[in-house]
Design an enzyme around this catalytic site. Sequence first.
Site, PDB file in Angstrom:
ATOM      1  N   ASP A 177     -32.073 -13.967   6.437  1.00 29.38           N
ATOM      2  CA  ASP A 177     -30.823 -13.415   6.691  1.00 29.38           C
ATOM      3  C   ASP A 177     -29.846 -12.712   5.758  1.00 29.38           C
ATOM      4  OD1 ASP A 177     -29.767 -11.556   8.311  1.00 29.38           O
ATOM      5  OD2 ASP A 177     -27.838 -12.988   9.546  1.00 29.38           O
ATOM      6  N   GLU A 178     -30.188 -11.146   5.759  1.00 27.29           N
ATOM      7  CA  GLU A 178     -28.782 -10.725   4.465  1.00 27.29           C
ATOM      8  C   GLU A 178     -28.875 -10.577   3.135  1.00 27.29           C
ATOM      9  OE1 GLU A 178     -26.889  -8.526   5.469  1.00 27.29           O
ATOM     10  OE2 GLU A 178     -25.614  -9.067   7.860  1.00 27.29           O
TER      11      GLU A 178
ATOM     12  N   GLN B 101     -26.298  -1.792   2.520  1.00 25.01           N
ATOM     13  CA  GLN B 101     -24.573  -2.286   2.442  1.00 25.01           C
ATOM     14  C   GLN B 101     -24.678  -3.808   1.467  1.00 25.01           C
ATOM     15  OE1 GLN B 101     -24.065  -3.371   6.764  1.00 25.01           O
ATOM     16  NE2 GLN B 101     -25.836  -2.398   7.408  1.00 25.01           N
TER      17      GLN B 101
ATOM     18  N   LYS C  22     -30.917  -5.471  13.285  1.00 24.44           N
ATOM     19  CA  LYS C  22     -31.088  -6.209  12.630  1.00 24.44           C
ATOM     20  C   LYS C  22     -31.700  -8.353  13.144  1.00 24.44           C
ATOM     21  CE  LYS C  22     -28.166  -8.147   9.954  1.00 24.44           C
ATOM     22  NZ  LYS C  22     -28.024  -9.741  10.125  1.00 24.44           N
ATOM     23  N   THR C  23     -30.634  -8.736  13.952  1.00 25.07           N
ATOM     24  CA  THR C  23     -30.367 -10.459  14.230  1.00 25.07           C
ATOM     25  C   THR C  23     -31.071 -10.406  15.552  1.00 25.07           C
ATOM     26  OG1 THR C  23     -27.791 -10.060  13.950  1.00 25.07           O
ATOM     27  CG2 THR C  23     -28.987 -11.990  15.509  1.00 25.07           C
TER      28      THR C  23
ATOM     29  N   ARG D 268     -18.971   1.904  10.663  1.00 23.56           N
ATOM     30  CA  ARG D 268     -18.366   0.036  11.386  1.00 23.56           C
ATOM     31  C   ARG D 268     -17.847   0.762  13.060  1.00 23.56           C
ATOM     32  NH1 ARG D 268     -21.235  -3.287  10.465  1.00 23.56           N
ATOM     33  NH2 ARG D 268     -21.683  -1.419   9.551  1.00 23.56           N
TER      34      ARG D 268
END
Length: 778
Positions: free
Chosen positions: A226-227, A257, A34-35, A617
């Site tokens: 973002d997010e 998420q 994503k980043t 995770r």
Amino acid sequence: MAENYLDRLNEQQRAAVEYCDGPQLVIAGAGSGKTRVLTYKIVHLLRLGFEPWRILALTFTNKAAREMRERIEELVGRETASKLWMGTFHSIFARILRSNAELIGFKSNFTIYDSADSKSLVKTIVKDMQLDEKIYKPAAVISAISGAKNALVSPEDYAISRDVIEADRRAKRPEMYAVYRAYRDRCVASGAMDFDDLLYYTNVLLRDNPDVLRHYREFFRYVLVDEYQDTNFAQHVIVTQLTRESGKLCVVGDDAQSIYSFRGANIRNILDLRHTYTDLSTFKLERNYRSTRNIINAAGSLIDKNRDQIPKQVYSENEKGVPIEVVKCYSDFEEAYQVASRVSQLKMRSGDSAEEFAILYRTNAQSRVLEEALRKRNVPYRIYGGLSFYQRKEVKDAIAYFRMALNPDDDEALKRIINFPARGIGETTVNRLVRRAIDDNVSIWTVIQQPDLHPAGLNAGTMRKLDAFAGLIAGFVQSNRSGDDASVLATEIIDRTGLFTMLLHDNTPESISKQDNLQELLNGVKEFVETRTEEGNSATGLADFMAEVSLATDQDSDSDSDEERVTLMTVHAAKGLEFNNVFVVGVEEELFPSAMAQDSPAQIEEERRLMYVAITRARKFCMLSYAGSRFRNGQTVACRPSRFLGDIDPEFLRLSTNDVLGASAPKVRPTVNYAASMAGSARSLNSLRSPGITAPRPVSSRQATTAGATASSAAGGDYTVHSVGELSENMRIEHAKFGGGLIVKIDSSGPDARITVKFDSTDERTLMLKFAKFAIVG
């Protein structure tokens, strides 16, 4: 500028980066880069000729903004990167507000209140309005005001909302609307905004000033967020105002998420974005670069059970990896020791550093028994994003009262709790008591007890308050001297001081967590007494418990060490992090999913997303554990496995009980099928997943008792007291708390017969037969 930047992206990432023709939603699955996409999108915009100062990139954390900026600097240089409008929502909006403050009645040098400032102001308002401070607690008031602001509800609108007023009436806070109005007015008079105001007033600015809105719409040629699944209503409205006309918008997020509804995040913002932007183009990043195929496939089969989602097929091209382990433990105590043992074993076998191990739990209160098990295994650990159990304020407050019951001359403990909960003994009074104690070389308690010998210059009203406090402490001292065990005395202290009661009127997540922590402290004390009694150890007083606690707190405070440590944290705190090895504990109904989510399908779906976050995770290894019983509210209650275990395709799981220590571990009774435990029958794991099976509902205390009895009967008999004649060396038993073990010694000499048992999950223990309850299994 790097010429080959697009060649560093996979096909899905590159498509998302290159598209600039209209509003765009990038669904970024866990670990999908994503980043990287956001970073390269900004680089691509610069390459297309967009001026850096006309690109707006909004993040939720300074860490995310810093990481993106550093990556962009590597590709385009520091000078260009520094000109970007990149930062958190709050920092960017504060910048806009300072440039236009006079339009909304502020000066450009307005102060930004932090949480401590807001809390202090609320306390002042509540006191000035002569409201009950036990009902209008700062945390609850601030939470209500924050919710209103994030929903863009003004104090005036708040006061005429029937639903809101009725909710406040039920919460026994009918004057909440007036508190909100007073809070707003005092902030304005002080030239101050809190964090929520930065969002609220940006909306007001853009809504009430068309020229300003037009300016920023034209100024920001491209907006990236973002997010996006974590945005609240206020953030969504601002982004919409800035971009609806131009369509130059790229939002990145993952609905799978979305786990922060308790903070105001609204998953509908991302799910319904296509309704706001009818020409929205959706791109999906589905390749996970983080985890093994087994982990990703297991997580995918879990999240597939959510109905309200954007369909996606996250996959991994990494190695297949080992299945996710599902481990049944007999109790929360055994679960903690299983995890501690497995961490030690896996660390040696894998060669991973301690930093690559994380233990995740649903609630902070679960850390106590885990910390105890890790300490006894000499496994260094740290609490991420929070405090170690015995360092939490509410626990330290209770411990201070415990210390006073043992030693009322303990000045530091006394100063901590003399006015907590509030009893009208102010700082000036305490300072006078301290000064007199120093001058007379005695304890503060002596000054309070002997005011004629050690006068502190206090008036009659203050002396009455001190007398009441002294009577309370003296009662605890007497109870301790009378021989009450630690559990009885600790319960008396929590009850009589009102430490627990003061939290009951506040339903904020922080208050509920504090309630859980106080109850867990009492659980720990009772567990301590019961264990020592069963082992024939008569040292069960509060002083004996405190001897162990003092060791725990000493170790907890060793935070400056450079030693590598295993990480303990809530699943919420783990979002955005990754580890080679992840242990998710307490995967049980009414814990994960939370009991508070049981009656809400939407909340159950959020809990499932939270489990998805927990599993993803892990890079290489993931273990999910649950206990057959857990110590809650002062008693052992039967637990049922979480419905989420049945949601995961069994192809990606390996079921076991307590045989998690490797091939060299002692062998125990055959694996228990958790599906059968959950359903109360011999159904297979596959049948649990069939459409006709209804997810289990919470059990009542009577059902829990029955379930516990059934479970123990299945194990080879009820957990009961046994005589020497029923036992023999090398016999296997199952203990409700310690789990399976082997009798290695029977001592029938003396009045109290004892057995020594080597338990699979913990150390060798000696048990008194007249107290020990267990089942014979072979």
